[in-house]
Design a protein around this motif. Structure first.
Motif, mmCIF file in Angstrom:
data_model
loop_
_atom_site.group_PDB
_atom_site.id
_atom_site.type_symbol
_atom_site.label_atom_id
_atom_site.label_comp_id
_atom_site.label_asym_id
_atom_site.label_seq_id
_atom_site.Cartn_x
_atom_site.Cartn_y
_atom_site.Cartn_z
ATOM 1 N N ASN A 35 75.207 -13.974 -16.222
ATOM 2 C CA ASN A 35 75.284 -12.494 -17.148
ATOM 3 C C ASN A 35 75.815 -13.679 -18.515
ATOM 4 O OD1 ASN A 35 74.850 -10.134 -16.822
ATOM 5 N ND2 ASN A 35 76.967 -9.639 -15.943
ATOM 6 N N GLN A 76 63.349 3.136 -22.998
ATOM 7 C CA GLN A 76 63.907 3.026 -24.052
ATOM 8 C C GLN A 76 63.138 2.894 -24.765
ATOM 9 O OE1 GLN A 76 66.911 2.023 -23.694
ATOM 10 N NE2 GLN A 76 67.181 2.568 -21.887
ATOM 11 N N SER A 129 61.610 -1.842 -27.756
ATOM 12 C CA SER A 129 63.322 -2.311 -27.916
ATOM 13 C C SER A 129 63.712 -3.531 -26.562
ATOM 14 C CB SER A 129 64.201 -1.082 -27.016
ATOM 15 O OG SER A 129 64.996 -1.899 -26.270
ATOM 16 N N TYR A 130 63.176 -3.707 -25.577
ATOM 17 C CA TYR A 130 63.991 -4.660 -25.067
ATOM 18 C C TYR A 130 62.205 -5.348 -24.178
ATOM 19 C CZ TYR A 130 63.809 -2.500 -20.395
ATOM 20 O OH TYR A 130 63.811 -1.432 -19.052
ATOM 21 N N ASN A 149 68.260 -9.236 -27.860
ATOM 22 C CA ASN A 149 69.591 -8.301 -27.894
ATOM 23 C C ASN A 149 69.054 -7.796 -27.579
ATOM 24 O OD1 ASN A 149 70.427 -10.553 -29.602
ATOM 25 N ND2 ASN A 149 70.058 -9.240 -31.696
ATOM 26 N N ALA A 150 68.018 -6.790 -27.299
ATOM 27 C CA ALA A 150 67.870 -5.436 -26.645
ATOM 28 C C ALA A 150 67.683 -5.659 -25.460
ATOM 29 C CB ALA A 150 66.834 -4.346 -26.587
ATOM 30 N N LYS A 186 71.557 -5.835 -23.753
ATOM 31 C CA LYS A 186 71.933 -5.143 -23.549
ATOM 32 C C LYS A 186 71.606 -4.361 -21.985
ATOM 33 C CE LYS A 186 72.968 -3.673 -27.687
ATOM 34 N NZ LYS A 186 72.070 -2.634 -29.071
ATOM 35 N N GLN A 187 69.865 -4.651 -22.112
ATOM 36 C CA GLN A 187 69.782 -3.866 -20.526
ATOM 37 C C GLN A 187 70.084 -4.543 -19.498
ATOM 38 O OE1 GLN A 187 67.885 -1.492 -20.001
ATOM 39 N NE2 GLN A 187 68.821 -1.251 -22.567
ATOM 40 N N LYS A 189 72.901 -6.180 -18.824
ATOM 41 C CA LYS A 189 73.846 -5.935 -18.385
ATOM 42 C C LYS A 189 73.666 -5.222 -17.773
ATOM 43 C CE LYS A 189 76.268 -7.983 -22.392
ATOM 44 N NZ LYS A 189 76.373 -8.275 -23.853
ATOM 45 N N ARG A 190 73.315 -4.069 -17.691
ATOM 46 C CA ARG A 190 73.217 -2.797 -17.134
ATOM 47 C C ARG A 190 72.085 -2.893 -15.650
ATOM 48 N NH1 ARG A 190 69.341 2.440 -16.776
ATOM 49 N NH2 ARG A 190 67.922 0.949 -18.427
#
Lengths: 676, 364
Positions: free
Chosen positions: A320, A461, A618-619, A645-646, A649-650, A652-653
């Protein structure tokens, strides 16, 4: 202390990520307090921080990893001799004698005589003598053939000879088939027997008992039968729990063509039934896959319940930490040089991006280029791509030609900024790609093929992203109804317009029955969005293909784009930029893969003003047509920060779900971990 | 620097087609400072021979008793091999599979052998396929005019480990680029120059009924296998098509500039024609004459990249008519001028001989 034993008969060394997978899982199991052990192929000789038992002879493919030297040598020698003979024959064709014979065969006697005159006296004599001998032999052959034909024409004798010849032919065909089958059966038996014996020894070696977990992350049909026998006869095996994971496609293609008549499916079903019959009373076997689609495939058999496991990746990639990128953006191709992984597209992508992005050092490429195939014939475009890629400056296009494992591979992934995953959408419709998970977990935006497992989440997404984007854009034109069949459009007949659109539902089928919407006067629009909901689809596995053709006021094509979409219970959104000279947009829709009726509803076609460019996704971005890869990549590079950036976020999920910890917990609980 | 001599073996008599043969030999001659350069060309009696056509490069016609396309090929090969064995050049250039067997009749290995695959080998028959599969160790550089052809050769002959480059069939030099004629000074017609044959080039499209008013001027040889229907129609007076017969390449270059469009179309009956790499396409772009092309992959790639031509949707007659209608619609407009400008941009940037030659420079 309970034991956690991982059996992977394919682990011979670092190759193929088998060892990495095992390491990640065992490390986690150890952390969770299990006493861990690893049973591998007998060719595995590496050191490991736990008890390793190298015992298995055959890998998942039924191979012992050793070439049958004598057979191949003989074949190669025979092939060499054949090649030399064929080459000499072809060369002979261009010699004086070859030319003479060509004319002679063509019955061009004047040219033959002219050519004959060019030979020396001795050669001429030689030709005459050999000609005479050949003529005699030819006559003899004709006589024998004539006599044979005469006998065959005699009613009784001829019939008998013919029947005998036919009978011998049938015997020969039968023998060849039987021998091949027998060879297969012997190999299968030996494979199964070896797995059985090795597993018994593994049980003894690790002293398996009640409460222990045996995890087999990859197995074939003979392996499964062998496990069944082990559980049936071995008391310790009956006390432990067995967890088996299937990561390969059972059915070929997509749902509409799933077939129980497929020979492989039949064999698998039979083996699973055999397993159930032998082990049902102990109820200690659990089956898994690593994607929802694979789970659905295996559950079609209606024998066992299958659960979906996370894909544990190297913890080093899951830290991360998402460092800011300084310097060129690195586009990383993961997977070896194979057609199935889309390696063949790379050279034209590099070529197209060279001047605008690579020369000014905005981007560079990191390409995993090791290959394992020997068959050049079926990988010819991969070979070509490798040759062409090697011509570029190696500081801009780095090719890693060796097989990487462990830390080296993790570093290779971690260096990447954009993941290029051009996997074959047919092969990866249901099965997973570890490379995709690795990319997402490291916060790498990705580009993936449509209608594949890789596109599911990226699509989802992107649909949400486009929905949120609309709120910030200014709409300039809006279209809703009036679709026509492409055929009517081509024939300039507007008669068929209304029947396609009933109660807000648009129906269409395959390419021949595609529908089209013509949007005129869209000058000054900067973006086009198309959204709809699937109203009904006979079966999963089919997709709506949308093709957008943008034309200028003269009718010349300015740009085109294709998209495949299908998400249950969610609105589909497509976003595409409209080039400056666009005057009309032709939007075609049809069922992408199979001839099936499809109905869609809530269709909205909107054109938007915008004074600045925007990211298209998005990503990640999804391509349907290979020609669209480069334009999509340009957008991703231009808006890398947004995509990144997107992606973070993904990441982390994904990092929360795709862990070895979740996998081990799932196995321990015997049910799917609900950490999604 | 080689400093020695060089021989190129051509498959056609020069001056009427395949301009890349003399272009590449001239380029290498000056680039490497060769002492002599010789091009061996076959005897095509209908084509005029001029030994000094490409001075200082010498053109030598190799005479054969039989027509090289009707049985004289073996003789041509042997004669060429004899000359090469005698001259022992340091550099040997083989142009297409037709002349490849020469390599197998040499009694020495030239220092550098370049195999320029102008045409695909599989069109020449079984023996050529076998010989192409056996060139490993005999060739130092493979040049292809179209990338799909290179891929197919890897598939069919297992070429591996030999440097392989794709060089477009552009023979025009940047320094020789003439001024592009403005659209108002053009004749508003389309030109087609090439083989005239119903099977290979869909020549019958030219005299079919169309809605546009563009007249097509047709130049070329009527192929011997063309039907009477084709011959009659080509020679028949038609307001939308004029047939002018065969003209030399140099003459054609002068004529072409005045045209509005150039039609480039092969019937994709085989891989050689599907993956066509037509000279005429690049020549038209160099002259600022907008090409109207069938969707051959190389044409698609270049037209899409530079927006310098009109692409047919497919090979059908309807698509041809549609493309001609589009051509009529844009002629004389701003869009037309823009496309002409894009042609020039493409030529100065990439579609010129010098740019193409840089791909092979590193292997010399």
């Amino acid at each position: 202390m309970s034991k956690f034993i991982l059996i992977d008969q394919s682990i011979r060394g670092n190759g193929g990520h088998y060892l990495e997978y095992a390491t990640n899982v065992l490390n986690e199991a150890k952390k969770m307090g299990y006493c861990v052990g690893l049973a591998t192929n007998k060719d595995f000789h590496e050191k490991a921080p736990w008890d390793v038992f190298p015992i298995y002879k055959y890998d998942i493919w039924g191979s012992t990893g050793k070439k049958k030297v004598s057979f191949y040598k003989t074949r190669s020698l025979a092939a060499k001799i054949r090649r030399v003979l064929v080459l000499e024959r072809s060369k002979f064709h261009f010699s004086l004698m070859g030319q003479f014979l060509t004319f002679f065969k063509r019955r061009d006697f004047s040219a033959s005589i002219k050519t004959f005159g060019k030979f020396g006296f001795l050669s001429q004599l030689g030709i005459c003598v050999s000609g005479a001998i050949l003529l005699l032999l030819f006559m003899l052959y004709k006589i024998i053939k004539g006599v044979y034909n005469l006998i065959c024409k005699t009613p009784l004798l001829g019939g008998l000879i013919h029947k005998f010849a036919m009978f011998m032919q049938k015997i020969r065909t039968f023998m060849v088939k039987a021998l091949k089958q027998m060879k297969r059966v012997i190999h299968y038996r030996s494979w199964e027997k070896n797995f059985y014996k090795s597993t018994r020894k593994t049980i003894e070696h690790f002293q398996i008992g009640a409460g222990d977990i045996i995890f087999i992350p990859t197995l074939a049909v003979p392996d499964m039968s062998a496990v069944a026998k082990c559980i049936h006869v071995s008391k310790p095996a009956q006390k432990a729990s067995w967890h088996m994971i299937f990561r390969r496609n059972m059915f070929q293609g997509r749902e509409p063509v799933y077939s129980f008549d497929d020979i492989e499916v039949k064999a698998f079903r039979k083996a699973l039934l055999y397993f159930k019959n032998l082990t049902e009373q102990w109820d200690n076997a659990f089956f898994y896959t690593d994607t929802e689609r694979l789970t659905a495939q295996y559950e079609y058999l209606n024998i066992y319940n299958f659960s979906t496991l996370p894909i544990p990746i190297d913890p080093d990639l899951q830290k991360n930490k998402f460092p800011q990128n300084s310097g060129p953006i690195t586009l990383t191709y993961l997977g070896d040089a194979r057609r199935e992984k889309g390696y063949q597209f790379l050279n034209s992508i590099v070529d197209e991006l060279w001047e605008e992005y690579i020369v000014p050092k905005k981007i560079d490429f990191n390409i995993q280029s090791n290959y394992t195939f020997c068959d050049i014939k079926s990988n010819y475009d991969v070979v070509y791509a490798m040759d062409q890629l090697s011509l570029y400056d190696s500081s801009a296009v780095k090719m890693c030609n060796r097989s990487m494992g462990g830390k080296e591979y993790a570093d290779f992934v971690a260096q990447g900024n954009i993941g290029l995953l051009f996997y074959d959408r047919e092969n990866y419709y249901a099965r997973s790609s570890g490379a995709l998970i690795e990319c997402i977990c490291t916060g790498m935006p990705v580009i993936v093929p449509s209608a594949s497992w890789l596109a599911i989440d990226v699509d989802r997404q992107n649909y949400r992203y486009i929905d949120s984007l609309k709120a910030n854009l200014e709409m300039c034109v809006f279209f809703d109804s009036e679709w026509m069949t492409a055929q009517a459009y081509q024939e300039k007949e507007a008669a068929n317009i209304s029947c396609l659109f009933e109660n807000g539902i648009l129906s269409f089928s395959d390419y021949d029955n595609r529908v089209v919407k013509i949007c005129e006067l869209v000058e000054h629009a900067a973006y086009l969005t198309i959204s709809y909901k699937i109203f009904s689809l006979i079966q999963c596995g089919n997709y709506v293909r949308t093709k957008i053709i943008l034309k200028d006021k003269y009718g010349l094509v300015v740009d085109e784009f294709q998209s495949d979409n299908f998400i249950e219970n969610e609105k589909v959104n497509i976003l595409y930029p409209v080039k400056a000279d666009t005057y009309t947009a032709e939007i075609y829709m049809w069922a992408a893969f199979y001839k099936q009726p499809i109905k869609i509803t809530d269709i909205q076609i909107e054109f938007w003003n915008s004074d600045h460019e925007i990211p298209l996704g998005s990503y990640g971005l999804v391509y349907s047509n290979e020609a669209d890869i480069t334009p999509l990549l340009r957008n991703m590079i231009d808006f890398y920060a947004d995509y990144r950036n997107a992606a973070i976020k993904q990441a982390k999920r994904y990092n929360q779900y795709h862990t070895a910890e979740n996998l081990v917990k799932t196995l321990a609980l015997g049910e799917a971990y609900d950490g999604k | 620097m080689m400093g020695n001599n060089m021989i190129g073996v051509s498959d056609v008599s020069l001056g009427f087609g395949s301009p890349q043969i003399n272009s590449i030999i001239s380029y290498l001659y000056f680039k490497l400072g060769c002492s002599t350069a010789l091009i061996l060309e076959p005897d095509q009696p209908e084509k005029k021979y001029n030994m000094y056509r490409y001075q200082p490069i010498i053109l030598k016609r190799v005479y054969t008793e039989e027509n090289i396309y009707q049985g004289g090929r073996a003789e041509y090969i042997r004669e060429c091999a004899k000359i090469i064995n005698k001259e022992k050049p340091d550099m040997l250039l083989i142009f297409c599979s037709f002349t490849l067997p020469v390599l197998f009749y040499l009694n020495y290995r030239p220092r550098k052998v370049i195999y320029y695959n102008i045409e695909m080998a599989n069109a020449y028959g079984k023996d050529d396929i076998i010989l192409n599969g056996a060139i490993s160790g005999k060739v130092d550089l493979l040049i292809y005019p179209e990338e799909n052809r290179a891929r197919i050769d890897i598939r069919d002959y297992g070429h591996r480990g030999m440097p392989m480059v794709t060089v477009y069939n552009c023979t025009n030099h940047v320094k020789d680029l003439a001024e592009v004629i403005g659209s108002t000074e053009r004749n508003g017609k389309a030109i087609y120059a090439g083989k005239l044959d119903q099977t290979n080039t869909n020549v019958h499209y030219f005299f079919g009924k169309r809605n546009d008013k563009i007249c097509i001027d047709v130049f070329g040889d009527i192929s011997s296998c063309s039907s009477d229907f084709i011959k009659e129609n080509l020679l028949h007076i038609n307001e939308k098509m004029n047939f002018y017969g065969y003209v030399e390449n140099q003459k054609l270059q002068i004529i072409r500039k005045k045209y509005a469009y150039s039609i480039v179309m092969w019937n994709p009956v085989n891989e050689n024609q599907l993956y066509a790499a037509p000279n005429k396409f690049f020549e038209a772009i160099a002259d600022g004459v907008i090409p109207i092309c069938a969707p051959h992959p190389q044409c698609i790639k270049i037209i899409k990249k530079y927006d310098c031509g009109i692409l047919m949707k497919d090979w059908s007659y309807d698509s041809f008519c549609e493309a001609m209608t589009l051509a009529e619609r844009i002629y004389g407009t701003q869009r037309y001028s823009e496309m002409v400008g894009n042609c020039r941009k493409a030529v100065t940037k990439e579609l010129n001989f010098e740019s193409q030659m840089q791909y092979i420079e590193k292997y010399l």
